[in-house]
Motif scaffolding. Structure first.
Motif, PDB file in Angstrom:
ATOM      1  N   UNK A   1      -6.137  -4.339 -31.625  1.00  0.00           N
ATOM      2  CA  UNK A   1      -5.624  -3.897 -30.325  1.00  0.00           C
ATOM      3  C   UNK A   1      -5.030  -5.026 -29.484  1.00  0.00           C
ATOM      4  N   UNK A   2      -5.674  -6.193 -29.473  1.00  0.00           N
ATOM      5  CA  UNK A   2      -5.149  -7.272 -28.640  1.00  0.00           C
ATOM      6  C   UNK A   2      -3.848  -7.834 -29.215  1.00  0.00           C
ATOM      7  N   UNK A   3      -3.723  -7.826 -30.528  1.00  0.00           N
ATOM      8  CA  UNK A   3      -2.456  -8.224 -31.156  1.00  0.00           C
ATOM      9  C   UNK A   3      -1.352  -7.245 -30.740  1.00  0.00           C
ATOM     10  N   UNK A   4      -1.688  -5.963 -30.734  1.00  0.00           N
ATOM     11  CA  UNK A   4      -0.722  -4.946 -30.309  1.00  0.00           C
ATOM     12  C   UNK A   4      -0.342  -5.137 -28.843  1.00  0.00           C
ATOM     13  N   UNK A   5      -1.323  -5.495 -28.025  1.00  0.00           N
ATOM     14  CA  UNK A   5      -1.085  -5.731 -26.592  1.00  0.00           C
ATOM     15  C   UNK A   5      -0.089  -6.869 -26.382  1.00  0.00           C
ATOM     16  N   UNK A   6      -0.307  -7.994 -27.059  1.00  0.00           N
ATOM     17  CA  UNK A   6       0.595  -9.132 -26.924  1.00  0.00           C
ATOM     18  C   UNK A   6       1.998  -8.800 -27.451  1.00  0.00           C
ATOM     19  N   UNK A   7       2.056  -8.013 -28.511  1.00  0.00           N
ATOM     20  CA  UNK A   7       3.346  -7.596 -29.066  1.00  0.00           C
ATOM     21  C   UNK A   7       4.117  -6.760 -28.046  1.00  0.00           C
ATOM     22  N   UNK A   8       3.429  -5.834 -27.397  1.00  0.00           N
ATOM     23  CA  UNK A   8       4.080  -4.954 -26.432  1.00  0.00           C
ATOM     24  C   UNK A   8       4.569  -5.703 -25.200  1.00  0.00           C
ATOM     25  N   UNK A   9       3.832  -6.724 -24.777  1.00  0.00           N
ATOM     26  CA  UNK A   9       4.236  -7.496 -23.602  1.00  0.00           C
ATOM     27  C   UNK A   9       5.582  -8.187 -23.809  1.00  0.00           C
ATOM     28  N   UNK A  10       5.918  -8.443 -25.064  1.00  0.00           N
ATOM     29  CA  UNK A  10       7.207  -9.070 -25.369  1.00  0.00           C
ATOM     30  C   UNK A  10       8.309  -8.036 -25.617  1.00  0.00           C
ATOM     31  N   UNK A  11       7.923  -6.787 -25.869  1.00  0.00           N
ATOM     32  CA  UNK A  11       8.905  -5.761 -26.228  1.00  0.00           C
ATOM     33  C   UNK A  11       9.212  -4.780 -25.098  1.00  0.00           C
ATOM     34  N   UNK A  12       8.231  -4.538 -24.228  1.00  0.00           N
ATOM     35  CA  UNK A  12       8.430  -3.594 -23.123  1.00  0.00           C
ATOM     36  C   UNK A  12       7.943  -4.237 -21.831  1.00  0.00           C
ATOM     37  N   UNK A  13       8.169  -3.583 -20.697  1.00  0.00           N
ATOM     38  CA  UNK A  13       7.803  -4.156 -19.400  1.00  0.00           C
ATOM     39  C   UNK A  13       6.291  -4.112 -19.177  1.00  0.00           C
ATOM     40  N   UNK A  14       5.750  -5.016 -18.323  1.00  0.00           N
ATOM     41  CA  UNK A  14       4.308  -5.033 -18.036  1.00  0.00           C
ATOM     42  C   UNK A  14       3.798  -3.711 -17.482  1.00  0.00           C
ATOM     43  N   UNK A  15       4.652  -3.006 -16.690  1.00  0.00           N
ATOM     44  CA  UNK A  15       4.213  -1.733 -16.127  1.00  0.00           C
ATOM     45  C   UNK A  15       3.947  -0.706 -17.218  1.00  0.00           C
ATOM     46  N   UNK A  16       4.788  -0.713 -18.254  1.00  0.00           N
ATOM     47  CA  UNK A  16       4.611   0.246 -19.354  1.00  0.00           C
ATOM     48  C   UNK A  16       3.367  -0.089 -20.172  1.00  0.00           C
ATOM     49  N   UNK A  17       3.129  -1.376 -20.380  1.00  0.00           N
ATOM     50  CA  UNK A  17       1.921  -1.776 -21.111  1.00  0.00           C
ATOM     51  C   UNK A  17       0.674  -1.342 -20.344  1.00  0.00           C
ATOM     52  N   UNK A  18       0.747  -1.442 -19.019  1.00  0.00           N
ATOM     53  CA  UNK A  18      -0.404  -1.081 -18.180  1.00  0.00           C
ATOM     54  C   UNK A  18      -0.710   0.409 -18.202  1.00  0.00           C
ATOM     55  N   UNK A  19       0.205   1.234 -18.747  1.00  0.00           N
ATOM     56  CA  UNK A  19      -0.052   2.675 -18.803  1.00  0.00           C
ATOM     57  C   UNK A  19      -1.136   3.042 -19.807  1.00  0.00           C
ATOM     58  N   UNK A  20      -1.649   2.059 -20.527  1.00  0.00           N
ATOM     59  CA  UNK A  20      -2.795   2.342 -21.404  1.00  0.00           C
ATOM     60  C   UNK A  20      -3.957   2.898 -20.586  1.00  0.00           C
ATOM     61  N   UNK A  21      -3.922   2.623 -19.280  1.00  0.00           N
ATOM     62  CA  UNK A  21      -4.992   3.112 -18.409  1.00  0.00           C
ATOM     63  C   UNK A  21      -4.902   4.615 -18.183  1.00  0.00           C
ATOM     64  N   UNK A  22      -3.825   5.280 -18.633  1.00  0.00           N
ATOM     65  CA  UNK A  22      -3.803   6.743 -18.603  1.00  0.00           C
ATOM     66  C   UNK A  22      -4.877   7.308 -19.528  1.00  0.00           C
ATOM     67  N   UNK A  23      -4.958   6.718 -20.722  1.00  0.00           N
ATOM     68  CA  UNK A  23      -5.782   7.288 -21.779  1.00  0.00           C
ATOM     69  C   UNK A  23      -7.166   6.634 -21.866  1.00  0.00           C
ATOM     70  N   UNK A  24      -7.231   5.315 -21.645  1.00  0.00           N
ATOM     71  CA  UNK A  24      -8.488   4.582 -21.779  1.00  0.00           C
ATOM     72  C   UNK A  24      -9.665   5.207 -21.023  1.00  0.00           C
ATOM     73  N   UNK A  25      -9.514   5.535 -19.723  1.00  0.00           N
ATOM     74  CA  UNK A  25     -10.664   6.075 -18.999  1.00  0.00           C
ATOM     75  C   UNK A  25     -11.115   7.436 -19.486  1.00  0.00           C
ATOM     76  N   UNK A  26     -10.163   8.253 -19.954  1.00  0.00           N
ATOM     77  CA  UNK A  26     -10.530   9.580 -20.458  1.00  0.00           C
ATOM     78  C   UNK A  26     -11.394   9.447 -21.702  1.00  0.00           C
ATOM     79  N   UNK A  27     -10.961   8.598 -22.632  1.00  0.00           N
ATOM     80  CA  UNK A  27     -11.732   8.375 -23.854  1.00  0.00           C
ATOM     81  C   UNK A  27     -13.084   7.748 -23.527  1.00  0.00           C
ATOM     82  N   UNK A  28     -13.069   6.756 -22.619  1.00  0.00           N
ATOM     83  CA  UNK A  28     -14.311   6.072 -22.250  1.00  0.00           C
ATOM     84  C   UNK A  28     -15.297   7.026 -21.575  1.00  0.00           C
ATOM     85  N   UNK A  29     -14.806   7.877 -20.685  1.00  0.00           N
ATOM     86  CA  UNK A  29     -15.672   8.840 -20.003  1.00  0.00           C
ATOM     87  C   UNK A  29     -16.316   9.804 -20.996  1.00  0.00           C
TER      88      UNK A  29
END
Length: 304
Positions: A234-262
């Motif tokens: 996952x962290x490798x994927x995160x670093x890859x995305x930061x170079x390919x898309x904008x930081x705001x789009x990478x931060x959208x992982x928070x749409x899904x993370x809390x639902x799964x965590x809850x």
């Protein structure tokens, strides 16, 4: 029309930071029931960095690094892992895993504010609505009497928010910094230095180190999951995305993370999901949606 390899890579990378990271809150919560937080984080990231370096050598990747890249990976490792992750693991001693993920779902709000402060990025009308909803959601989340009345809950929540600032600033820093071009190698260096700094913190705080043979089965498997999936993949994927898309789009992982965590926290650890938490989640995630919505309501293709 055929789908490009880059598009497939981006989609898989988003799946990793969405789904895998959503489960790491549960895994960290299980591990911290027996092991000290900085010890958990240091073992996780040092082990993952070793695995990644081994894979890099097998793939014959260039792992050389310049002095400037070395400095930047140390800074990124501290922002993301030593502080941004290590302190969150510490906070999980006092805060439920689902609640932690829900609070961190406000991260796009923090990213947007930091982009406005440091990069002078203009904030659209839709983003202003998102920011307002974000603050309302956070208030509803942290104002619950049954939560703030528990010992050290407020301290844990405050530290999680500070970690969000560190992670958000790290996202902006990595987007501009000179780092190893290969995201796999970049991840390995960040984890190595982040893990070593966590090891130093563990020693400084006098955490007790025990042999793996003394750990219970659930803790062992949780740590293995954190190393292989939560860190290596996952962290490798995160670093890859930061170079390919904008930081705001990478931060959208928070749409899904809390639902799964809850869901996982409720299902596995019997954590309580209150009606107010659900309402706060809906408002927060709606705010995140508005923050990442363009002025013109037209979907933007990944390849653009």
């Amino acid at each position: 029309m055929s789908v490009s390899r880059k598009t497939i890579s981006i989609v898989l990378a988003f799946f990793a930071i969405y789904v895998i990271w959503g489960s790491t809150y549960l895994l960290n919560k299980i591990a911290v029931t027996q092991l000290p937080p900085f010890k958990i984080a240091s073992i996780r990231f040092i082990s993952a960095s070793i695995i990644i370096f081994i894979i890099a050598k097998i793939l014959k990747l260039d792992i050389s690094i310049t002095k400037k890249q070395l400095k930047n990976t140390i800074i990124a490792g501290f922002l993301f892992l030593t502080f941004g992750n290590g302190v969150v693991v510490w906070a999980l001693k006092f805060v439920d895993s689902g609640f932690t993920a829900l609070e961190i779902s406000a991260q796009p709000l923090v990213v947007l504010i930091l982009m406005r402060i440091f990069q002078k990025k203009k904030i659209s009308a839709m983003s202003y609505i998102g920011v307002a909803l974000g603050f309302i959601g956070i208030y509803l989340l942290v104002s619950q009497k049954q939560i703030i009345s528990q010992e050290n809950q407020i301290t844990g929540m405050i530290m999680i928010f500070v970690c969000m600032i560190s992670w958000a600033y790290g996202s902006l820093f990595v987007g501009k910094a000179e780092l190893p071009k290969n995201s796999f190698v970049n991840t390995a260096y960040q984890m190595l230095f982040g893990g070593l700094m966590l090891l130093i913190l563990s020693i400084c705080f006098g955490e007790t180190w025990t042999a793996p043979s003394t750990w219970n089965t659930n803790v062992t498997w949780s740590l293995i999951g954190l190393i292989i999936f939560g860190s290596t993949i996952a962290f490798t994927a995160f670093n890859y995305l930061l170079k390919e898309v904008s930081p705001e789009k990478v931060a959208t992982s928070t749409y899904v993370n809390p639902i799964i965590a809850l869901i996982l926290g409720w299902w596995v650890l019997n954590e309580t999901i209150t009606v107010q938490s659900v309402i706060a989640a809906v408002i927060l995630l709606t705010g995140v949606y508005f923050i990442n919505t363009k002025r013109k309501f037209k979907p933007r293709s990944i390849g653009r």
